[in-house]
Design an enzyme around this catalytic site. Structure first.
Site, short mmCIF file in Angstrom:
data_model
loop_
_atom_site.label_atom_id
_atom_site.label_comp_id
_atom_site.label_asym_id
_atom_site.label_seq_id
_atom_site.Cartn_x
_atom_site.Cartn_y
_atom_site.Cartn_z
N CYS A 72 0.82 -1.21 0.00
CA CYS A 72 0.00 0.00 0.00
C CYS A 72 0.85 1.26 0.00
O CYS A 72 0.47 2.28 -0.58
CB CYS A 72 -0.94 0.00 1.19
SG CYS A 72 -0.15 0.08 2.82
N HIS A 110 -2.45 0.47 7.49
CA HIS A 110 -2.71 0.41 6.05
C HIS A 110 -2.98 1.82 5.50
O HIS A 110 -3.66 2.63 6.13
CB HIS A 110 -3.91 -0.50 5.80
CG HIS A 110 -4.28 -0.64 4.37
ND1 HIS A 110 -3.42 -1.11 3.41
CD2 HIS A 110 -5.44 -0.35 3.71
CE1 HIS A 110 -4.02 -1.12 2.24
NE2 HIS A 110 -5.25 -0.66 2.39
N ASP A 125 -8.63 1.76 -3.19
CA ASP A 125 -7.55 0.98 -2.59
C ASP A 125 -6.97 0.02 -3.62
O ASP A 125 -7.56 -1.01 -3.93
CB ASP A 125 -8.07 0.20 -1.37
CG ASP A 125 -6.94 -0.36 -0.52
OD1 ASP A 125 -5.79 -0.36 -0.98
OD2 ASP A 125 -7.22 -0.79 0.61
#
Length: 265
Positions: A72, A110, A125
């Site tokens: 991420c 995250h 995402d």
């Protein structure tokens, strides 16, 4: 060096400079996931763990143009930059997964994105191993369906929001929890310090440290340690990979995007 047009071509957009609308966002989101894998080893930790002060141009070269992917902190950071350049209104969000709370004990773990379009908020995402949403999710109370899976946002008494998912025959389970609070890159500095300490004391890899994922047109495949999970049209199949040769083959297939069809059955 970061190049918007090269980025768009790499993830399969060939219709010129896109307009910043919802249909475009859906296409870019899914194409990004299908093109670039989630890959913990994609950027490597040979010179230490870097989550905040990263060389975006170098990550763009290796993660995007060379197709190595990333986590991420690389993929969503670059996608954030791409969306900004295309005219989207974006901000960073922080989430916490069960694994992150166990390993690092922090809510700021995250990294993902919020986009505002025509007064509505959307979750974006492209840096989660899966299983999770393939296209943006609207911030709202309704249950949303994508490719056989359902998603909902459940508000807790403490103000946190749980993103939950279920397949065709599975129960609701939490993907991660988050707050609709805009973040800055430096908010992940504490996690970076904790991750460095965790990395320094980690045991030698026996396959258990593997975490990679790949999205295809109607689902995802995720290899976490020795656990291999495939979701197709909301139907899930999971098994334990014992054989080391098969494990290496699956890792290579997920990272190159060339899996054996039998592995996705």
């Amino acid at each position: 060096m970061f190049d918007v047009d090269a980025y768009l071509r790499r993830i399969g957009w060939t219709a010129g400079r896109p307009r910043p609308d919802l249909d475009t966002l859906r296409t870019l989101h899914k194409q990004h996931l299908m093109t670039l894998p989630y890959n913990v080893a994609g950027q490597g930790f040979a010179d230490g763990v870097h989550l905040v002060d990263i060389d975006e141009d170098e990550v763009f070269r290796t993660g995007v143009m060379e197709g190595l992917g990333g986590t991420c902190f690389q993929l969503n950071r670059l996608f954030f930059r791409l969306l900004s350049a295309l005219g989207y209104e974006v901000s960073l969000l922080a989430a916490s997964t069960a694994e992150g709370r166990e390993n690092f004990g922090t809510e700021i773990e995250h990294m993902f994105i919020r986009t505002v379009l025509d007064g509505e908020e959307w979750l974006v995402d492209v840096g989660y191993p899966g299983p999770s949403y393939l296209e943006p999710l609207r911030v709202g109370d309704e249950v949303q369906s994508q490719y056989g899976c359902q998603y909902r946002l459940v508000h807790g008494d403490d103000g946190a929001i749980a993103l939950q998912r279920r397949g065709r025959v599975t129960r609701w389970g939490t993907v991660y929890t988050f707050r609709l609070q805009a973040r800055q890159w430096h908010d992940w500095k504490d996690l970076e310090d904790r991750a460095r300490a965790h990395h320094a004391t980690a045991a030698a890899d026996d396959g258990q440290g593997t975490l990679c994922g790949r999205t295809f047109h109607n689902g995802q495949a995720v290899l976490k340690g020795r656990r291999y999970l495939v979701v197709r049209d909301g139907r899930e199949r999971v098994r334990t990979v014992v054989d080391d040769t098969e494990h290496r083959r699956l890792v290579a297939a997920l990272l190159t995007g060339d899996p054996d069809p039998a592995d996705l059955a």
